[in-house]
Write a protein that holds these residues in place. Structure first.
Motif, PDB file in Angstrom:
ATOM      1  N   GLY A 183       0.737  -1.219   0.086  1.00  0.00           N
ATOM      2  CA  GLY A 183       0.071  -0.026   0.041  1.00  0.00           C
ATOM      3  C   GLY A 183       0.649   1.223  -0.020  1.00  0.00           C
ATOM      4  N   GLY A 184       2.034   1.335   0.590  1.00  0.00           N
ATOM      5  CA  GLY A 184       3.090   2.543   0.627  1.00  0.00           C
ATOM      6  C   GLY A 184       3.166   2.676  -0.608  1.00  0.00           C
ATOM      7  N   ALA A 185       3.689   1.669  -1.387  1.00  0.00           N
ATOM      8  CA  ALA A 185       4.299   1.982  -2.777  1.00  0.00           C
ATOM      9  C   ALA A 185       3.016   2.478  -3.755  1.00  0.00           C
ATOM     10  N   SER A 186       1.677   1.777  -3.443  1.00  0.00           N
ATOM     11  CA  SER A 186       0.623   2.362  -4.133  1.00  0.00           C
ATOM     12  C   SER A 186       0.365   3.594  -3.967  1.00  0.00           C
ATOM     13  N   MET A 187       0.565   4.317  -2.711  1.00  0.00           N
ATOM     14  CA  MET A 187       0.179   5.760  -2.160  1.00  0.00           C
ATOM     15  C   MET A 187       1.265   6.457  -2.596  1.00  0.00           C
ATOM     16  N   THR A 188       2.628   6.103  -2.843  1.00  0.00           N
ATOM     17  CA  THR A 188       3.669   7.018  -3.380  1.00  0.00           C
ATOM     18  C   THR A 188       3.465   7.241  -5.081  1.00  0.00           C
ATOM     19  N   LEU A 189       2.881   6.007  -5.459  1.00  0.00           N
ATOM     20  CA  LEU A 189       2.451   6.347  -6.780  1.00  0.00           C
ATOM     21  C   LEU A 189       1.350   7.222  -7.046  1.00  0.00           C
ATOM     22  N   MET A 190       0.360   7.146  -6.151  1.00  0.00           N
ATOM     23  CA  MET A 190      -0.773   8.302  -6.273  1.00  0.00           C
ATOM     24  C   MET A 190      -0.364   9.411  -6.101  1.00  0.00           C
ATOM     25  N   ASP A 191       0.488   9.708  -5.146  1.00  0.00           N
ATOM     26  CA  ASP A 191       1.066  11.034  -4.643  1.00  0.00           C
ATOM     27  C   ASP A 191       1.785  11.685  -5.730  1.00  0.00           C
ATOM     28  N   VAL A 192       2.847  10.970  -6.505  1.00  0.00           N
ATOM     29  CA  VAL A 192       3.508  11.408  -7.426  1.00  0.00           C
ATOM     30  C   VAL A 192       2.694  11.769  -8.777  1.00  0.00           C
ATOM     31  N   THR A 193       1.628  10.697  -9.009  1.00  0.00           N
ATOM     32  CA  THR A 193       0.818  10.989 -10.271  1.00  0.00           C
ATOM     33  C   THR A 193       0.073  12.246  -9.991  1.00  0.00           C
ATOM     34  N   MET A 194      -0.604  12.427  -8.923  1.00  0.00           N
ATOM     35  CA  MET A 194      -1.541  13.473  -8.774  1.00  0.00           C
ATOM     36  C   MET A 194      -0.407  14.850  -8.654  1.00  0.00           C
ATOM     37  N   ALA A 195       0.880  14.658  -8.045  1.00  0.00           N
ATOM     38  CA  ALA A 195       1.611  16.065  -8.139  1.00  0.00           C
ATOM     39  C   ALA A 195       2.066  16.339  -9.393  1.00  0.00           C
TER      40      ALA A 195
ATOM     41  N   PHE B  33      -8.141   1.979  -1.006  1.00  0.00           N
ATOM     42  CA  PHE B  33      -7.656   0.474  -1.853  1.00  0.00           C
ATOM     43  C   PHE B  33      -8.782  -0.301  -2.108  1.00  0.00           C
ATOM     44  N   MET B  34      -9.335  -0.483  -3.450  1.00  0.00           N
ATOM     45  CA  MET B  34     -10.414  -1.190  -3.808  1.00  0.00           C
ATOM     46  C   MET B  34     -10.200  -2.706  -4.185  1.00  0.00           C
ATOM     47  N   GLN B  35      -8.874  -2.972  -4.576  1.00  0.00           N
ATOM     48  CA  GLN B  35      -8.717  -4.306  -4.663  1.00  0.00           C
ATOM     49  C   GLN B  35      -7.090  -4.452  -5.019  1.00  0.00           C
ATOM     50  N   ALA B  36      -6.527  -5.699  -5.194  1.00  0.00           N
ATOM     51  CA  ALA B  36      -5.112  -5.899  -5.008  1.00  0.00           C
ATOM     52  C   ALA B  36      -4.787  -5.393  -6.295  1.00  0.00           C
ATOM     53  N   ALA B  37      -3.471  -4.538  -6.127  1.00  0.00           N
ATOM     54  CA  ALA B  37      -2.751  -3.979  -7.351  1.00  0.00           C
ATOM     55  C   ALA B  37      -1.610  -4.662  -7.708  1.00  0.00           C
ATOM     56  N   ASN B  38      -2.054  -5.582  -8.712  1.00  0.00           N
ATOM     57  CA  ASN B  38      -0.940  -6.719  -9.235  1.00  0.00           C
ATOM     58  C   ASN B  38      -0.153  -6.195 -10.463  1.00  0.00           C
ATOM     59  N   GLY B  39       0.878  -6.770 -10.746  1.00  0.00           N
ATOM     60  CA  GLY B  39       1.630  -6.676 -11.875  1.00  0.00           C
ATOM     61  C   GLY B  39       1.781  -5.125 -12.276  1.00  0.00           C
ATOM     62  N   PRO B  40       2.190  -4.982 -13.677  1.00  0.00           N
ATOM     63  CA  PRO B  40       2.286  -3.562 -13.984  1.00  0.00           C
ATOM     64  C   PRO B  40       1.159  -2.534 -13.790  1.00  0.00           C
ATOM     65  N   LEU B  41       1.520  -1.656 -13.328  1.00  0.00           N
ATOM     66  CA  LEU B  41       0.230  -0.465 -13.095  1.00  0.00           C
ATOM     67  C   LEU B  41       0.554   0.639 -13.574  1.00  0.00           C
ATOM     68  N   VAL B  42      -0.635   1.233 -13.968  1.00  0.00           N
ATOM     69  CA  VAL B  42      -0.765   2.694 -14.468  1.00  0.00           C
ATOM     70  C   VAL B  42      -1.562   3.593 -13.702  1.00  0.00           C
ATOM     71  N   GLY B  43      -0.943   4.575 -13.244  1.00  0.00           N
ATOM     72  CA  GLY B  43      -1.449   5.782 -12.453  1.00  0.00           C
ATOM     73  C   GLY B  43      -1.810   6.913 -13.567  1.00  0.00           C
ATOM     74  N   LYS B  44      -3.009   7.312 -13.366  1.00  0.00           N
ATOM     75  CA  LYS B  44      -3.503   8.477 -14.054  1.00  0.00           C
ATOM     76  C   LYS B  44      -4.307   9.474 -13.047  1.00  0.00           C
ATOM     77  N   GLY B  45      -3.528  10.808 -13.394  1.00  0.00           N
ATOM     78  CA  GLY B  45      -4.351  11.890 -12.400  1.00  0.00           C
ATOM     79  C   GLY B  45      -4.619  13.141 -13.207  1.00  0.00           C
ATOM     80  N   VAL B  46      -5.552  13.890 -12.473  1.00  0.00           N
ATOM     81  CA  VAL B  46      -6.246  14.919 -13.226  1.00  0.00           C
ATOM     82  C   VAL B  46      -6.324  16.088 -12.231  1.00  0.00           C
ATOM     83  N   LEU B  47      -6.003  17.378 -12.556  1.00  0.00           N
ATOM     84  CA  LEU B  47      -6.145  18.676 -11.672  1.00  0.00           C
ATOM     85  C   LEU B  47      -7.494  18.798 -11.890  1.00  0.00           C
ATOM     86  N   LEU B  48      -8.161  18.975 -10.802  1.00  0.00           N
ATOM     87  CA  LEU B  48      -9.511  19.183 -10.723  1.00  0.00           C
ATOM     88  C   LEU B  48      -9.759  20.764 -10.547  1.00  0.00           C
TER      89      LEU B  48
END
Length: 140
Positions: A45-57, A78-93
């Protein structure tokens, strides 16, 4: 592949790659290595949160490349397991003169939504560092 701009050692260590940074949108890719997994063998989860943090930044910075951002607040679901290659998508609201309000999502290789986050960032001017690099100005 695009450049994040100033070197971010932690992002480099995790191996994130930047694929989109324009008009308030971002896209990062992350292939977790064994050291990024939890005891269940899925992305920590910490790696996923870092990906989210950087993606939004990156989404926040995509409208003004000269500014940096610092995270003020972040909420992650966290809605389900994040396995394998991941893609983070961010948007400025929404953006003010000093703040950015963002949203991010992580998808797995099958296109399933695994993680959702919202984040608030403060825009920061950079100043030249003594060694020729860039560093943020104090936040207060």
């Amino acid at each position: 592949m695009l450049s994040f701009g100033p070197e971010i050692p932690f992002v480099h260590e995790l191996g994130f790659t930047l694929h989109k940074m324009e008009n308030g949108e971002s896209e990062l890719h992350f292939t977790p290595r064994p050291e990024h997994l939890n005891s269940f063998g899925i992305t920590h989860g910490g790696a996923s949160m870092t990906l989210m943090d950087v993606t939004m930044a990156v989404a926040a910075r995509s409208v003004d490349f000269d500014l940096g951002v610092v995270t003020i607040e972040m909420k992650t679901s966290f809605m389900q397991a994040a396995n394998g290659p991941l893609v983070g998508k961010g948007v400025l609201l929404h953006r003010t003169g000093t703040m950015a309000f963002t949203e991010g999502r992580i998808y797995d290789a099958q296109g399933r939504l695994c993680v959702h986050a919202t984040g608030t960032f403060k825009y920061m001017k950079r100043r030249p560092a003594a060694e020729g690099g860039l560093q943020a100005l104090p936040t207060d």
